[in-house]
Design an enzyme around this catalytic site. Sequence first.
Site, PDB file in Angstrom:
ATOM      1  CG  ASP A  13       6.683  -7.356  -3.041  1.00 40.93           C
ATOM      2  OD1 ASP A  13       7.783  -6.770  -3.005  1.00 40.93           O
ATOM      3  OD2 ASP A  13       6.555  -8.528  -3.435  1.00 40.93           O
ATOM      4  N   GLY A  15       4.466  -1.817  -0.318  1.00 41.17           N
ATOM      5  CA  GLY A  15       4.585  -0.407  -0.698  1.00 41.17           C
ATOM      6  C   GLY A  15       5.476   0.344   0.282  1.00 41.17           C
ATOM      7  CE  LYS A  16       9.169  -3.808   2.552  1.00 41.88           C
ATOM      8  NZ  LYS A  16       8.234  -4.652   1.782  1.00 41.88           N
ATOM      9  CB  ALA A  39      14.684  -5.529  -0.806  1.00 43.05           C
ATOM     10  N   GLY A  40      12.899  -5.371  -3.472  1.00 41.50           N
ATOM     11  CA  GLY A  40      12.630  -4.512  -4.624  1.00 41.50           C
ATOM     12  C   GLY A  40      11.659  -3.447  -4.147  1.00 41.50           C
ATOM     13  CG  HIS A  41      12.110  -1.548  -0.962  1.00 41.32           C
ATOM     14  ND1 HIS A  41      12.631  -1.210   0.260  1.00 41.32           N
ATOM     15  CD2 HIS A  41      11.714  -2.834  -0.861  1.00 41.32           C
ATOM     16  CE1 HIS A  41      12.565  -2.270   1.059  1.00 41.32           C
ATOM     17  NE2 HIS A  41      12.018  -3.270   0.395  1.00 41.32           N
ATOM     18  CD  GLN A 225      13.420  -9.229   2.473  1.00 40.29           C
ATOM     19  OE1 GLN A 225      14.072  -9.047   3.482  1.00 40.29           O
ATOM     20  NE2 GLN A 225      13.882  -8.856   1.304  1.00 40.29           N
ATOM     21  N   GLY A 303      10.301 -10.060 -11.308  1.00 35.70           N
ATOM     22  CA  GLY A 303       9.257  -9.995 -12.338  1.00 35.70           C
ATOM     23  C   GLY A 303       8.228 -11.113 -12.216  1.00 35.70           C
ATOM     24  CG  LEU A 333      -8.660   2.210  -0.145  1.00 33.75           C
ATOM     25  CD1 LEU A 333      -9.028   0.921   0.598  1.00 33.75           C
ATOM     26  CD2 LEU A 333      -9.016   3.420   0.720  1.00 33.75           C
ATOM     27  CG  ASP A 334      -4.997   2.818  -5.934  1.00 33.16           C
ATOM     28  OD1 ASP A 334      -4.424   2.543  -4.860  1.00 33.16           O
ATOM     29  OD2 ASP A 334      -4.468   2.647  -7.039  1.00 33.16           O
TER      30      ASP A 334
HETATM   31  P1  GDP Z   1       7.882  -2.702  -1.384  1.00 29.58           P
HETATM   32  O1  GDP Z   1       8.733  -3.874  -1.675  1.00 29.58           O
HETATM   33  O2  GDP Z   1       7.121  -2.862  -0.109  1.00 29.58           O
HETATM   34  O3  GDP Z   1       8.605  -1.393  -1.450  1.00 29.58           O
HETATM   35  O4  GDP Z   1       6.764  -2.667  -2.535  1.00 29.58           O
HETATM   36  P2  GDP Z   1       7.010  -2.839  -4.111  1.00 29.58           P
HETATM   37  O5  GDP Z   1       7.649  -1.597  -4.621  1.00 29.58           O
HETATM   38  O6  GDP Z   1       7.677  -4.137  -4.395  1.00 29.58           O
HETATM   39  O7  GDP Z   1       5.531  -2.996  -4.625  1.00 29.58           O
HETATM   40  C1  GDP Z   1       4.564  -2.014  -4.401  1.00 29.58           C
HETATM   41  C2  GDP Z   1       4.045  -1.523  -5.762  1.00 29.58           C
HETATM   42  O8  GDP Z   1       2.856  -0.780  -5.568  1.00 29.58           O
HETATM   43  C3  GDP Z   1       4.991  -0.590  -6.470  1.00 29.58           C
HETATM   44  O9  GDP Z   1       4.841  -0.773  -7.847  1.00 29.58           O
HETATM   45  C4  GDP Z   1       4.513   0.802  -6.054  1.00 29.58           C
HETATM   46  O10 GDP Z   1       4.824   1.807  -7.017  1.00 29.58           O
HETATM   47  C5  GDP Z   1       3.035   0.564  -6.006  1.00 29.58           C
HETATM   48  N1  GDP Z   1       2.275   1.364  -5.030  1.00 29.58           N
HETATM   49  C6  GDP Z   1       2.635   1.745  -3.778  1.00 29.58           C
HETATM   50  N2  GDP Z   1       1.599   2.351  -3.148  1.00 29.58           N
HETATM   51  C7  GDP Z   1       0.568   2.320  -4.030  1.00 29.58           C
HETATM   52  C8  GDP Z   1      -0.797   2.738  -3.954  1.00 29.58           C
HETATM   53  O11 GDP Z   1      -1.291   3.240  -2.954  1.00 29.58           O
HETATM   54  N3  GDP Z   1      -1.577   2.514  -5.064  1.00 29.58           N
HETATM   55  C9  GDP Z   1      -1.088   1.935  -6.189  1.00 29.58           C
HETATM   56  N4  GDP Z   1      -1.925   1.749  -7.208  1.00 29.58           N
HETATM   57  N5  GDP Z   1       0.186   1.525  -6.284  1.00 29.58           N
HETATM   58  C10 GDP Z   1       0.986   1.706  -5.214  1.00 29.58           C
HETATM   59  P1  IMO Z   2      10.523  -6.537  -0.547  1.00 30.56           P
HETATM   60  O1  IMO Z   2      11.539  -5.865   0.365  1.00 30.56           O
HETATM   61  C1  IMO Z   2       8.378 -10.218  -1.436  1.00 30.56           C
HETATM   62  C2  IMO Z   2      10.516 -13.967  -0.638  1.00 30.56           C
HETATM   63  C3  IMO Z   2      10.887 -14.850  -1.813  1.00 30.56           C
HETATM   64  C4  IMO Z   2      10.790 -16.212  -1.147  1.00 30.56           C
HETATM   65  C5  IMO Z   2      11.337 -15.941   0.255  1.00 30.56           C
HETATM   66  C6  IMO Z   2      12.815 -16.282   0.437  1.00 30.56           C
HETATM   67  O2  IMO Z   2      10.506  -6.010  -1.927  1.00 30.56           O
HETATM   68  O3  IMO Z   2       9.194  -6.580   0.120  1.00 30.56           O
HETATM   69  P2  IMO Z   2      15.035 -15.023  -0.349  1.00 30.56           P
HETATM   70  O4  IMO Z   2      15.528 -14.654  -1.712  1.00 30.56           O
HETATM   71  O5  IMO Z   2      14.859 -13.864   0.559  1.00 30.56           O
HETATM   72  O6  IMO Z   2      15.836 -16.121   0.289  1.00 30.56           O
HETATM   73  O7  IMO Z   2      13.572 -15.674  -0.608  1.00 30.56           O
HETATM   74  O8  IMO Z   2      11.147 -14.559   0.483  1.00 30.56           O
HETATM   75  N1  IMO Z   2      10.988 -12.566  -0.728  1.00 30.56           N
HETATM   76  C7  IMO Z   2      10.198 -11.514  -0.977  1.00 30.56           C
HETATM   77  N2  IMO Z   2       8.891 -11.449  -1.271  1.00 30.56           N
HETATM   78  N3  IMO Z   2       9.095  -9.087  -1.318  1.00 30.56           N
HETATM   79  C8  IMO Z   2      10.408  -9.127  -0.985  1.00 30.56           C
HETATM   80  O9  IMO Z   2      11.129  -8.031  -0.694  1.00 30.56           O
HETATM   81  C9  IMO Z   2      11.031 -10.378  -0.846  1.00 30.56           C
HETATM   82  N4  IMO Z   2      12.285 -10.778  -0.568  1.00 30.56           N
HETATM   83  C10 IMO Z   2      12.253 -12.115  -0.478  1.00 30.56           C
HETATM   84  O10 IMO Z   2       9.983 -14.698  -2.866  1.00 30.56           O
HETATM   85  O11 IMO Z   2       9.456 -16.589  -1.008  1.00 30.56           O
HETATM   86 MG    MG Z   3       9.087  -5.248  -3.209  1.00 30.92          MG
END
Ligand code: GDP
Ligand code: IMO
Ligand code: MG
Length: 432
Positions: A13, A15-16, A39-41, A225, A303, A333-334
């Site tokens: 998470d 911000g990939k 994953a949740g991107h 991840q 969630g 950073l914000d």
């Molecule tokens: P990922 O799994 O690495 O793709 O990251 P997630 O999407 O799960 O979580 C990152 C969250 O931060 C998302 O809601 C993005 O929209 C948000 N995000 C990414 N970069 C920034 C940033 O620079 N500032 C803020 N405020 N939000 C960001």
């Molecule tokens: P993104 O790609 C954050 C965590 C789960 C748990 C551990 C094992 O959005 O960064 P799993 O379901 O993979 O067997 O769970 O890994 N986990 C994540 N945490 N971001 C993710 O994906 C994750 N995918 C799995 O919360 O601790």
């Molecule tokens: Mg994510």
Amino acid sequence: MPVVVVVGAQWGDEGKGAMVDTLAKEADIVVRFQGGANAGHTVIYKGKPVALHLIPSGITHEHTVCVIGNGVVVDPKALLDEIEALSSLGISITPERLKISDRAHLTLPYHRMLDAAREMAGSRLRLGTTRRGVGPTYVDKVDRVGIRVGDLKFPERLETKLRINWEHKQAFFNALPPDERPDFNAVLDELLKYAELIQPYITDTVTWLNEQADAGKRILLEGAQGTGLDVDFGTYPFVTSSNTTAGGACTGSGLPPTKINFVLGIAKAYTTRVGEGPFPTELQGEEQVKLREKGREYGATTGRPRRCGWFDAVLVRYAATVNGCTALALTKLDVLSGYPEVKICVAYRWRGEMLTTFPAESFILEEVEPVYETLPGWDEPLSECRSWEKLPANAQRFVMRLQELVGVPIATVSVGPERSCVLTKPDAPSIW
Ligand code: GDP
Ligand code: IMO
Ligand code: MG
């Protein structure tokens, strides 16, 4: 031959998705290489956040071809739901734009059941997984009883393949109450239905990707991840079941190490983690709640509230080493605006010793006390800043100190979730 790997440098998470979406403006192909629907991107599309789970974060760019690589585990139902959800937003998904590796493994309906059953079996086994069936699918792959996406091309052979996998699960099925046991024919029928729908996307992506790389196409390999969740390098056993690090980009795509030119690690300006496992810089009580609310730190897949804490330079330095990062992208950073002081963990204190490297044992990480360096914060909101030069001096100083501690250049700093919020540092190495 520009092939760029993007990996998470913390516990996911970071911000990939947002970063890949930004870089994809200039890419021809975006490839997911490991993980599954865990994953949740998040990317911003037409002003709104869209969470991607299996489909690579290049999909909103019409010119980009997206690939689900051999290292990914594909839940066909989750995939088809995602295709439908994206189509309803006006994002067209065709076999020209989405290619799925014939070597990727399939998550079957009962893999989710196995995942949940393990989580509920007792607190000692609990990892806090996403319950998307990812771990059990990789178990079957390594145990050589998995069913692969390519098997969907040969429906007449599916029954035998499923029978082998089914027999392997007998002990589990027998332990379930009879009315909860899955039905073989129902699962087979479901698979046959998916086979028809997914068939057009199935590709020998290993050959295709190598041809594209040789033709000079720009390829982004999108990790899921993060390093702290890598099955080898992360906080084992509190990890996911795949190699989330740069090596996984090769084994999960078929593009060899000799074709990779750049590794970009993504790190947040602070740290978060979802699920169980050690987290040395985790804040407690009100302080944690404050950071979570400021950063809106709730899981994009489940969630769940994310655990939050200060930046851990020991972890990110280790991530830079393991991934061989050419540069880092620092996100969010914000979120740190308004803190009178900001902290960075520079080492761990453990039983009287000072640790400056990331230990292998999770129990040590549970026991360590973080050693912090404190820097002056900044009050100004950053979300409207559109250049590195416009950032407050203390924000720049914080970034420069992180760079020094981690030991690799920070190429970009993000101040919001939109593409326009990614600021390039003047001395940044060029990615393409
Ligand atoms: P990922 O799994 O690495 O793709 O990251 P997630 O999407 O799960 O979580 C990152 C969250 O931060 C998302 O809601 C993005 O929209 C948000 N995000 C990414 N970069 C920034 C940033 O620079 N500032 C803020 N405020 N939000 C960001
Ligand atoms: P993104 O790609 C954050 C965590 C789960 C748990 C551990 C094992 O959005 O960064 P799993 O379901 O993979 O067997 O769970 O890994 N986990 C994540 N945490 N971001 C993710 O994906 C994750 N995918 C799995 O919360 O601790
Ligand atoms: Mg994510």
